[in-house]
Design a protein around this motif. Structure first.
Motif, mmCIF file in Angstrom:
data_model
loop_
_atom_site.group_PDB
_atom_site.id
_atom_site.type_symbol
_atom_site.label_atom_id
_atom_site.label_comp_id
_atom_site.label_asym_id
_atom_site.label_seq_id
_atom_site.Cartn_x
_atom_site.Cartn_y
_atom_site.Cartn_z
ATOM 1 N N VAL A 131 -28.977 8.721 17.197
ATOM 2 C CA VAL A 131 -29.993 9.180 18.142
ATOM 3 C C VAL A 131 -29.942 8.258 19.357
ATOM 4 O O VAL A 131 -29.649 7.066 19.234
ATOM 5 N N SER A 132 -30.168 8.835 20.529
ATOM 6 C CA SER A 132 -30.186 8.063 21.780
ATOM 7 C C SER A 132 -31.582 8.192 22.384
ATOM 8 O O SER A 132 -31.834 9.069 23.207
ATOM 9 N N PRO A 133 -32.508 7.312 21.986
ATOM 10 C CA PRO A 133 -33.885 7.428 22.455
ATOM 11 C C PRO A 133 -34.068 7.106 23.938
ATOM 12 O O PRO A 133 -35.022 7.565 24.561
ATOM 13 N N LEU A 134 -33.142 6.318 24.486
ATOM 14 C CA LEU A 134 -33.152 5.954 25.906
ATOM 15 C C LEU A 134 -31.737 6.102 26.443
ATOM 16 O O LEU A 134 -30.764 6.019 25.678
ATOM 17 N N PRO A 135 -31.582 6.297 27.743
ATOM 18 C CA PRO A 135 -30.221 6.344 28.293
ATOM 19 C C PRO A 135 -29.464 5.054 27.944
ATOM 20 O O PRO A 135 -30.014 3.964 28.015
ATOM 21 N N ARG A 136 -28.223 5.195 27.513
ATOM 22 C CA ARG A 136 -27.328 4.096 27.173
ATOM 23 C C ARG A 136 -27.777 3.282 25.954
ATOM 24 O O ARG A 136 -27.331 2.160 25.760
ATOM 25 N N LEU A 137 -28.670 3.822 25.120
ATOM 26 C CA LEU A 137 -29.070 3.156 23.881
ATOM 27 C C LEU A 137 -28.832 4.118 22.720
ATOM 28 O O LEU A 137 -29.369 5.223 22.695
ATOM 29 N N ASP A 138 -27.995 3.689 21.768
ATOM 30 C CA ASP A 138 -27.695 4.490 20.579
ATOM 31 C C ASP A 138 -28.146 3.736 19.340
ATOM 32 O O ASP A 138 -27.871 2.539 19.201
ATOM 33 N N LEU A 139 -28.811 4.445 18.431
ATOM 34 C CA LEU A 139 -29.192 3.917 17.129
ATOM 35 C C LEU A 139 -28.527 4.805 16.091
ATOM 36 O O LEU A 139 -28.594 6.037 16.208
ATOM 37 N N GLY A 140 -27.882 4.200 15.091
ATOM 38 C CA GLY A 140 -27.161 5.041 14.145
ATOM 39 C C GLY A 140 -27.079 4.469 12.753
ATOM 40 O O GLY A 140 -27.301 3.279 12.522
ATOM 41 N N VAL A 141 -26.750 5.365 11.823
ATOM 42 C CA VAL A 141 -26.484 5.007 10.434
ATOM 43 C C VAL A 141 -25.254 5.801 10.006
ATOM 44 O O VAL A 141 -25.072 6.949 10.423
ATOM 45 N N GLU A 142 -24.385 5.156 9.217
ATOM 46 C CA GLU A 142 -23.145 5.813 8.783
ATOM 47 C C GLU A 142 -22.842 5.427 7.347
ATOM 48 O O GLU A 142 -22.943 4.261 6.967
ATOM 49 N N LEU A 143 -22.439 6.424 6.555
ATOM 50 C CA LEU A 143 -21.945 6.211 5.200
ATOM 51 C C LEU A 143 -20.442 6.430 5.225
ATOM 52 O O LEU A 143 -19.964 7.449 5.728
ATOM 53 N N ARG A 144 -19.689 5.466 4.679
ATOM 54 C CA ARG A 144 -18.225 5.533 4.690
ATOM 55 C C ARG A 144 -17.699 5.251 3.281
ATOM 56 O O ARG A 144 -18.149 4.321 2.626
ATOM 57 N N VAL A 145 -16.746 6.059 2.841
ATOM 58 C CA VAL A 145 -16.093 5.891 1.550
ATOM 59 C C VAL A 145 -14.592 5.788 1.808
ATOM 60 O O VAL A 145 -14.016 6.641 2.485
ATOM 61 N N SER A 146 -13.968 4.744 1.255
ATOM 62 C CA SER A 146 -12.538 4.505 1.456
ATOM 63 C C SER A 146 -11.847 4.349 0.109
ATOM 64 O O SER A 146 -12.449 3.867 -0.854
ATOM 65 N N HIS A 147 -10.575 4.729 0.064
ATOM 66 C CA HIS A 147 -9.771 4.621 -1.160
ATOM 67 C C HIS A 147 -8.393 4.073 -0.784
ATOM 68 O O HIS A 147 -7.829 4.473 0.236
ATOM 69 N N ARG A 148 -7.858 3.172 -1.613
ATOM 70 C CA ARG A 148 -6.533 2.592 -1.374
ATOM 71 C C ARG A 148 -5.758 2.580 -2.678
ATOM 72 O O ARG A 148 -6.306 2.226 -3.728
ATOM 73 N N GLU A 149 -4.488 2.972 -2.613
ATOM 74 C CA GLU A 149 -3.611 2.952 -3.777
ATOM 75 C C GLU A 149 -2.378 2.124 -3.451
ATOM 76 O O GLU A 149 -1.782 2.276 -2.383
ATOM 77 N N LEU A 150 -1.986 1.266 -4.375
ATOM 78 C CA LEU A 150 -0.819 0.405 -4.199
ATOM 79 C C LEU A 150 0.418 1.038 -4.836
ATOM 80 O O LEU A 150 0.318 1.970 -5.631
ATOM 81 N N VAL A 151 1.581 0.495 -4.510
ATOM 82 C CA VAL A 151 2.849 0.960 -5.067
ATOM 83 C C VAL A 151 2.834 0.870 -6.596
ATOM 84 O O VAL A 151 3.355 1.739 -7.286
ATOM 85 N N THR B 159 0.835 -1.204 0.000
ATOM 86 C CA THR B 159 0.000 0.000 0.000
ATOM 87 C C THR B 159 0.863 1.245 0.000
ATOM 88 O O THR B 159 1.807 1.359 0.775
ATOM 89 N N ARG B 160 0.531 2.205 -0.885
ATOM 90 C CA ARG B 160 1.204 3.501 -0.923
ATOM 91 C C ARG B 160 0.431 4.515 -0.077
ATOM 92 O O ARG B 160 1.011 5.275 0.677
ATOM 93 N N GLN B 161 -0.899 4.529 -0.234
ATOM 94 C CA GLN B 161 -1.691 5.472 0.553
ATOM 95 C C GLN B 161 -3.139 5.022 0.625
ATOM 96 O O GLN B 161 -3.614 4.279 -0.228
ATOM 97 N N VAL B 162 -3.804 5.477 1.675
ATOM 98 C CA VAL B 162 -5.235 5.251 1.863
ATOM 99 C C VAL B 162 -5.852 6.526 2.407
ATOM 100 O O VAL B 162 -5.177 7.330 3.053
ATOM 101 N N TRP B 163 -7.114 6.720 2.099
ATOM 102 C CA TRP B 163 -7.882 7.771 2.750
ATOM 103 C C TRP B 163 -9.293 7.252 2.962
ATOM 104 O O TRP B 163 -9.731 6.309 2.313
ATOM 105 N N ASP B 164 -9.982 7.882 3.880
ATOM 106 C CA ASP B 164 -11.296 7.418 4.290
ATOM 107 C C ASP B 164 -12.090 8.621 4.772
ATOM 108 O O ASP B 164 -11.536 9.519 5.418
ATOM 109 N N THR B 165 -13.373 8.671 4.464
ATOM 110 C CA THR B 165 -14.237 9.711 5.006
ATOM 111 C C THR B 165 -15.579 9.080 5.363
ATOM 112 O O THR B 165 -15.988 8.094 4.742
#
Length: 158
Positions: A120-140, A108-114
């Motif tokens: 939302v936490s509808p109750l104490p100590r309870l989390d509900l979530g959604v996440e979008l992630r985009v990653s890129h990797r370049e080799l030598v 691997t030469r480089q990677v980046w990620d965003t």
């Protein structure tokens, strides 16, 4: 670091090092918003950074030496509380690896990620979530690829 060459020669060693700076800076929104960041650099610390995409060292068979691999990595994230228990974080990260000439072209030469998420936490100590992630990797060798992921999360704290 140490390698025991298969050619019957004595073990070869090398020193590695790393420096890291991290912090959290509160934003003056009055909601608990903040910026989180970290920068790490050094030689021979690939296994300790990110998703272990960099080698700690490369064995140079021609010169019978172990070459620590230099890298620089960092991330930053901004957390924002919208209303009540609804919050988001945007984050970005990178890693740049300076492989020696003897490294595999598949190293691997480089990677980046965003990523961006919404929790939302509808109750104490309870989390509900959604996440979008985009990653890129370049080799030598110049080959590269991207990965897009959508995560759904339920977290119950105890």
């Amino acid at each position: 670091m140490r390698v025991d060459p298969a050619n019957g020669r004595p073990a070869v060693t090398a020193q590695g090092y790393g420096v890291s700076l991290a912090g959290i800076a509160p934003l003056s929104t009055g909601k608990g918003d903040d910026i989180r960041f970290m920068m790490t650099g050094g030689r021979g610390l690939g296994r300790y950074v990110g998703a272990n995409v960099a080698a700690d060292a490369i064995y140079d068979t021609a010169n019978d030496r172990l070459v620590p691999v230099p890298l620089l990595a960092g991330f930053a994230g901004v957390r924002h509380f919208w209303i009540g228990t609804l919050r988001s974080t945007w984050m970005g990260s990178f890693q740049r690896i300076w492989n020696p000439a003897t490294a595999s072209p598949l190293s691997t030469r480089q990677v980046w990620d965003t990523a961006v998420n919404l929790f939302v936490s509808p109750l104490p100590r309870l989390d509900l979530g959604v996440e979008l992630r985009v990653s890129h990797r370049e080799l030598v060798n110049g080959a590269s690829g991207m990965l897009e992921r959508l995560h759904f999360t339920v977290k119950q704290g105890f």
